[in-house]
Design an enzyme around this catalytic site. Sequence first.
Site, short mmCIF file in Angstrom:
data_model
loop_
_atom_site.label_atom_id
_atom_site.label_comp_id
_atom_site.label_asym_id
_atom_site.label_seq_id
_atom_site.Cartn_x
_atom_site.Cartn_y
_atom_site.Cartn_z
NE ARG A 18 -4.24 -1.50 0.18
CZ ARG A 18 -4.36 -2.55 -0.63
NH1 ARG A 18 -3.41 -2.85 -1.49
NH2 ARG A 18 -5.44 -3.31 -0.59
CD GLU B 24 -3.14 2.80 -5.36
OE1 GLU B 24 -4.15 2.10 -5.57
OE2 GLU B 24 -2.07 2.33 -4.96
CG HIS C 299 -3.18 -1.11 -7.01
ND1 HIS C 299 -3.60 -0.56 -5.83
CD2 HIS C 299 -3.13 -2.44 -6.78
CE1 HIS C 299 -3.80 -1.50 -4.93
NE2 HIS C 299 -3.52 -2.67 -5.50
#
Length: 312
Positions: A231, A260, A278
Amino acid sequence: MKADLVFTGKGHAGTQATLEKEFAVHKLHEAPQEDAFLKGVAGKVRGIASFGHRKVDGKLMDALPKLEIIANFGVGVDQINLDDAKQRNIIVTNTPDVLNECVADTALALVLCTLRRFPQSDAYLRTGAWAAKGPYPLTTSLGGKTLGILGLGRIGEAIAKRAMACGMTIRYHNRRKKDSPFPYDADPVTLAKNSDVVMVVTPGGAETKNLVNAKVLDALGPEGFLCNIARGSVIDEPVLLRYLQEKKIAGAGLDVFVDEPKVPPEFFKLENAVLFPHVGSATVETRKAMGDLQIENLRLHFSGKPVKTRVV
Ligand code: 8YV
């Protein structure tokens, strides 16, 4: 009678289509006015299917007093307040294991791309530089280097296996030492000092926020590389940006970011960073497996059976 579910975001299409067939679905992310939406469904909603980054906290749980279960699409549940769920006897499930191999593939790709600069060398060819300037500058090998895994769980083990196949040596740091053949470092700074590449694989959330800070990056040093498959919140992002700009570390490979899908544009200018949007688990097969597990947990719960992968 179909049980009523709330979706918190737009997510995997096949999974959402199946859930919409089997449940009475209400889409929070499409509501023009959240409070009015929640008031309208409060008397009937028994489940949340969590997709994406939308916070699922005590406030949302209290707005849905009949809530029994929060089923997350993803192994990481940092957007869900687990203490709030526990206090209210609400079950939380996630999608572990089915994504281990894909995420580990992505982690190895990050290491390869960061050390060997494959995306940059691809751009070098496409822009005509190979013909104009000659061969791409030499990079550095994986073989013989040490990969320090910060968070050696099931995904970390799958990454270790791949890195060893490339001739890397493994060490790790976890909050608690594991029964593992790999050497253990007592803290992230020591791990960084002893590693050429640090791979972040910890859970996100308050407990790991900015775990990788200036001290850890100093210990990694100007020859060291940092990769993050976990993360964005685990790394102090502005500090990392500065260390990359000033070449205080050699490079970084990042699949995850603090906010994000927004990535600070200063990162785009860096020659020594490889940036993925991601995509850790983002294959057709793995995303289907994750969705199937999320659906299975909801089906089990609403047919009165214990769920398969319970977090809380
Ligand atoms: C997905 C993930 O990107 O499982 C996780 O925790 O971060 C990823 O697999 C995410 O869940 C998709 O929304």
